[in-house]
Motif scaffolding. Structure first.
Motif, PDB file in Angstrom:
ATOM      1  N   GLY A   1       0.794  -1.225   0.000  1.00  0.00           N
ATOM      2  CA  GLY A   1       0.000   0.000   0.000  1.00  0.00           C
ATOM      3  C   GLY A   1       0.823   1.270   0.000  1.00  0.00           C
ATOM      4  O   GLY A   1       0.275   2.357  -0.230  1.00  0.00           O
ATOM      5  N   ASP A   2       2.143   1.180   0.249  1.00  0.00           N
ATOM      6  CA  ASP A   2       2.990   2.372   0.208  1.00  0.00           C
ATOM      7  C   ASP A   2       3.000   2.952  -1.206  1.00  0.00           C
ATOM      8  O   ASP A   2       3.052   2.218  -2.196  1.00  0.00           O
ATOM      9  N   ALA A   3       2.962   4.285  -1.295  1.00  0.00           N
ATOM     10  CA  ALA A   3       2.922   4.962  -2.591  1.00  0.00           C
ATOM     11  C   ALA A   3       4.331   5.272  -3.081  1.00  0.00           C
ATOM     12  O   ALA A   3       5.221   5.625  -2.297  1.00  0.00           O
ATOM     13  N   VAL A   4       4.542   5.133  -4.387  1.00  0.00           N
ATOM     14  CA  VAL A   4       5.821   5.425  -5.038  1.00  0.00           C
ATOM     15  C   VAL A   4       5.521   6.116  -6.365  1.00  0.00           C
ATOM     16  O   VAL A   4       4.608   5.709  -7.085  1.00  0.00           O
ATOM     17  N   ARG A   5       6.281   7.172  -6.683  1.00  0.00           N
ATOM     18  CA  ARG A   5       6.143   7.801  -7.988  1.00  0.00           C
ATOM     19  C   ARG A   5       6.997   7.033  -8.994  1.00  0.00           C
ATOM     20  O   ARG A   5       8.150   6.712  -8.724  1.00  0.00           O
ATOM     21  N   VAL A   6       6.432   6.740 -10.134  1.00  0.00           N
ATOM     22  CA  VAL A   6       7.120   5.976 -11.170  1.00  0.00           C
ATOM     23  C   VAL A   6       7.231   6.843 -12.418  1.00  0.00           C
ATOM     24  O   VAL A   6       6.221   7.370 -12.908  1.00  0.00           O
ATOM     25  N   ARG A   7       8.456   6.988 -12.920  1.00  0.00           N
ATOM     26  CA  ARG A   7       8.677   7.767 -14.152  1.00  0.00           C
ATOM     27  C   ARG A   7       9.141   6.836 -15.267  1.00  0.00           C
ATOM     28  O   ARG A   7      10.150   6.149 -15.137  1.00  0.00           O
ATOM     29  N   PHE A   8       8.383   6.833 -16.350  1.00  0.00           N
ATOM     30  CA  PHE A   8       8.760   6.093 -17.551  1.00  0.00           C
ATOM     31  C   PHE A   8       9.409   7.091 -18.506  1.00  0.00           C
ATOM     32  O   PHE A   8       8.762   8.029 -18.983  1.00  0.00           O
ATOM     33  N   ASP A   9      10.697   6.888 -18.767  1.00  0.00           N
ATOM     34  CA  ASP A   9      11.453   7.816 -19.610  1.00  0.00           C
ATOM     35  C   ASP A   9      11.326   7.384 -21.073  1.00  0.00           C
ATOM     36  O   ASP A   9      11.696   6.265 -21.437  1.00  0.00           O
ATOM     37  N   HIS A  10      10.815   8.295 -21.901  1.00  0.00           N
ATOM     38  CA  HIS A  10      10.631   7.999 -23.326  1.00  0.00           C
ATOM     39  C   HIS A  10      11.729   8.622 -24.186  1.00  0.00           C
ATOM     40  O   HIS A  10      11.566   8.756 -25.404  1.00  0.00           O
ATOM     41  N   GLY A  11      12.843   8.997 -23.562  1.00  0.00           N
ATOM     42  CA  GLY A  11      13.948   9.569 -24.311  1.00  0.00           C
ATOM     43  C   GLY A  11      13.745  11.049 -24.559  1.00  0.00           C
ATOM     44  O   GLY A  11      12.938  11.713 -23.915  1.00  0.00           O
ATOM     45  N   ALA A  12      14.507  11.582 -25.517  1.00  0.00           N
ATOM     46  CA  ALA A  12      14.437  12.998 -25.866  1.00  0.00           C
ATOM     47  C   ALA A  12      13.825  13.159 -27.256  1.00  0.00           C
ATOM     48  O   ALA A  12      14.078  12.361 -28.154  1.00  0.00           O
ATOM     49  N   SER A  13      13.000  14.180 -27.406  1.00  0.00           N
ATOM     50  CA  SER A  13      12.349  14.461 -28.689  1.00  0.00           C
ATOM     51  C   SER A  13      12.348  15.956 -28.923  1.00  0.00           C
ATOM     52  O   SER A  13      12.457  16.757 -27.987  1.00  0.00           O
ATOM     53  N   SER A  14      12.212  16.327 -30.177  1.00  0.00           N
ATOM     54  CA  SER A  14      12.091  17.749 -30.488  1.00  0.00           C
ATOM     55  C   SER A  14      10.725  18.249 -30.027  1.00  0.00           C
ATOM     56  O   SER A  14       9.795  17.466 -29.791  1.00  0.00           O
ATOM     57  N   LEU A  15      10.616  19.569 -29.914  1.00  0.00           N
ATOM     58  CA  LEU A  15       9.357  20.163 -29.480  1.00  0.00           C
ATOM     59  C   LEU A  15       8.229  19.806 -30.443  1.00  0.00           C
ATOM     60  O   LEU A  15       7.104  19.521 -30.026  1.00  0.00           O
ATOM     61  N   ALA A  16       8.539  19.779 -31.732  1.00  0.00           N
ATOM     62  CA  ALA A  16       7.534  19.434 -32.734  1.00  0.00           C
ATOM     63  C   ALA A  16       7.055  17.992 -32.548  1.00  0.00           C
ATOM     64  O   ALA A  16       5.852  17.709 -32.643  1.00  0.00           O
ATOM     65  N   GLU A  17       7.981  17.084 -32.258  1.00  0.00           N
ATOM     66  CA  GLU A  17       7.604  15.689 -32.032  1.00  0.00           C
ATOM     67  C   GLU A  17       6.748  15.545 -30.782  1.00  0.00           C
ATOM     68  O   GLU A  17       5.783  14.770 -30.759  1.00  0.00           O
ATOM     69  N   LEU A  18       7.089  16.303 -29.729  1.00  0.00           N
ATOM     70  CA  LEU A  18       6.314  16.240 -28.484  1.00  0.00           C
ATOM     71  C   LEU A  18       4.887  16.745 -28.700  1.00  0.00           C
ATOM     72  O   LEU A  18       3.926  16.126 -28.229  1.00  0.00           O
ATOM     73  N   VAL A  19       4.763  17.847 -29.424  1.00  0.00           N
ATOM     74  CA  VAL A  19       3.430  18.389 -29.690  1.00  0.00           C
ATOM     75  C   VAL A  19       2.619  17.415 -30.529  1.00  0.00           C
ATOM     76  O   VAL A  19       1.435  17.159 -30.261  1.00  0.00           O
ATOM     77  N   THR A  20       3.250  16.831 -31.553  1.00  0.00           N
ATOM     78  CA  THR A  20       2.558  15.862 -32.405  1.00  0.00           C
ATOM     79  C   THR A  20       2.102  14.659 -31.597  1.00  0.00           C
ATOM     80  O   THR A  20       0.973  14.181 -31.745  1.00  0.00           O
ATOM     81  N   ARG A  21       2.965  14.186 -30.731  1.00  0.00           N
ATOM     82  CA  ARG A  21       2.630  13.030 -29.905  1.00  0.00           C
ATOM     83  C   ARG A  21       1.462  13.348 -28.968  1.00  0.00           C
ATOM     84  O   ARG A  21       0.539  12.545 -28.815  1.00  0.00           O
ATOM     85  N   GLU A  22       1.485  14.523 -28.340  1.00  0.00           N
ATOM     86  CA  GLU A  22       0.404  14.881 -27.423  1.00  0.00           C
ATOM     87  C   GLU A  22      -0.924  15.044 -28.157  1.00  0.00           C
ATOM     88  O   GLU A  22      -1.978  14.710 -27.624  1.00  0.00           O
ATOM     89  N   VAL A  23      -0.875  15.549 -29.380  1.00  0.00           N
ATOM     90  CA  VAL A  23      -2.103  15.656 -30.177  1.00  0.00           C
ATOM     91  C   VAL A  23      -2.641  14.262 -30.487  1.00  0.00           C
ATOM     92  O   VAL A  23      -3.853  14.015 -30.412  1.00  0.00           O
ATOM     93  N   GLN A  24      -1.737  13.331 -30.842  1.00  0.00           N
ATOM     94  CA  GLN A  24      -2.160  11.960 -31.106  1.00  0.00           C
ATOM     95  C   GLN A  24      -2.788  11.330 -29.865  1.00  0.00           C
ATOM     96  O   GLN A  24      -3.818  10.649 -29.942  1.00  0.00           O
ATOM     97  N   LEU A  25      -2.171  11.557 -28.692  1.00  0.00           N
ATOM     98  CA  LEU A  25      -2.716  11.010 -27.453  1.00  0.00           C
ATOM     99  C   LEU A  25      -4.071  11.625 -27.131  1.00  0.00           C
ATOM    100  O   LEU A  25      -4.977  10.939 -26.640  1.00  0.00           O
ATOM    101  N   LEU A  26      -4.225  12.931 -27.427  1.00  0.00           N
ATOM    102  CA  LEU A  26      -5.505  13.598 -27.200  1.00  0.00           C
ATOM    103  C   LEU A  26      -6.603  12.985 -28.080  1.00  0.00           C
ATOM    104  O   LEU A  26      -7.731  12.760 -27.633  1.00  0.00           O
ATOM    105  N   LEU A  27      -6.253  12.681 -29.334  1.00  0.00           N
ATOM    106  CA  LEU A  27      -7.222  12.057 -30.233  1.00  0.00           C
ATOM    107  C   LEU A  27      -7.595  10.661 -29.749  1.00  0.00           C
ATOM    108  O   LEU A  27      -8.761  10.256 -29.807  1.00  0.00           O
ATOM    109  N   LEU A  28      -6.588   9.910 -29.276  1.00  0.00           N
ATOM    110  CA  LEU A  28      -6.873   8.577 -28.744  1.00  0.00           C
ATOM    111  C   LEU A  28      -7.838   8.655 -27.573  1.00  0.00           C
ATOM    112  O   LEU A  28      -8.767   7.857 -27.442  1.00  0.00           O
ATOM    113  N   ARG A  29      -7.605   9.640 -26.702  1.00  0.00           N
ATOM    114  CA  ARG A  29      -8.436   9.774 -25.508  1.00  0.00           C
ATOM    115  C   ARG A  29      -9.847  10.259 -25.852  1.00  0.00           C
ATOM    116  O   ARG A  29     -10.838   9.776 -25.297  1.00  0.00           O
TER     117      ARG A  29
END
Length: 288
Positions: free
Chosen positions: A256-284
């Motif tokens: 039951g103890d809480a832990v923060r977990v970070r999944f590192d997806h590497g480094a991307s350009s700002l354009a790639e990050l925006v594109t990815r977030e738009v894709q995730l928004l569409l999925l959601r």
């Protein structure tokens, strides 16, 4: 000169947008939880007759934990054995080839039915599937309690039997499959400390069953909840359960103890990050 400055500004904007790398990751709340082998579930529909082990007692694998009432199933097995014996006698009592084939089919059916009943009878003795310290809620009042097949009975607690569970939406699980460089754990009371970990497994199907209240918004997590008409709390949107390894330095953690977990997806350009977030928004939004 003004034109040169404009060109330089635009070039800088292009570099920032399309060239410079930015860190990309998913950080969610996880909870220390027993591995599946350490979760004790009822093997059959069961009315508890006798508890063989007390709470806080350490047991080895294949130790009897409790015994269910066997009256009905034992009588059923006895009757099925008699039917199997009669069917076997019928096979040898006839010399007609066609009739013998029919009797043989009846014997095979009786044998399969008996085997299933014997498996149910064996399931009335609940045994540990791993080693650990037994914990069954409300153990003192367990006698006479009813469990359906698959119901949670208790846990076998041991440092080797613990992992971290997180729940991710469809769009975030897609990132785990497509890009995952590393996994880090951040202890909530000391966020500057990071410990390396790894994904042990990802459940293949989404669920609306919450692993722990600590992962819901009311418990400090990120997952939205809803209450059904029959007063059952579940996830508002299905999520995927992911199991993350618990490092040796956290083996003294409690369930039951809480832990923060970070999944590192590497480094991307700002354009790639925006594109990815738009894709995730569409999925959601459109579930595509």
């Amino acid at each position: 000169r003004q034109r040169q400055m404009c060109i330089r500004d635009r070039s800088g904007l292009v570099i920032v947008t399309f060239v410079l790398p930015f860190p990309h990751g998913t950080t969610v709340r996880g909870v220390v939880w027993p591995v599946d082998e350490a979760i004790v579930r009822s093997d059959a529909d069961c009315i508890v007759e006798m508890v063989a082990v007390g709470n806080a007692q350490f047991v080895e694998a294949d130790t009897e934990l409790l015994r269910c009432d066997q009256t009905v199933l034992a009588a059923e097995v006895a009757n099925l054995k008699a039917e199997q014996l009669a069917a076997r006698a019928g096979v040898y009592a006839t010399k007609d080839r066609v009739e013998r084939g029919l009797k043989q089919s009846e014997l095979e059916t009786a044998t399969r039915t008996l085997r299933k009943a014997e498996e149910k009878l064996a399931g009335t003795v609940l045994r540990s599937s791993s080693r650990g310290e037994l914990y069954i809620p409300n153990l003192e009042n367990l006698s006479g309690s009813y469990f359906k097949q698959g119901d949670l009975v208790g846990y076998l607690l041991d440092p080797e039997n613990l992992s971290i569970r997180v729940m991710l939406s469809q769009e975030r699980v897609t990132l785990l499959v497509d890009r995952l460089d590393r996994v880090d754990l951040l202890v909530e009371h000391n966020p500057d400390t990071r410990m390396a970990s790894h994904v042990k497994r990802r459940m293949p199907a989404a669920t609306q069953q919450l692993v722990s209240p600590a992962l819901g918004v009311e418990g400090g997590g990120e997952l939205a909840l809803e209450v059904t008409e029959v007063n059952v709390t579940k996830l508002a949107q299905p999520a995927f359960e992911v199991e993350v390894a618990l490092p040796a330095s956290l083996r003294d953690s409690r369930v039951g103890d809480a832990v923060r977990v970070r999944f590192d997806h590497g480094a991307s350009s700002l354009a790639e990050l925006v594109t990815r977030e738009v894709q995730l928004l569409l999925l959601r939004k459109f579930n595509v």
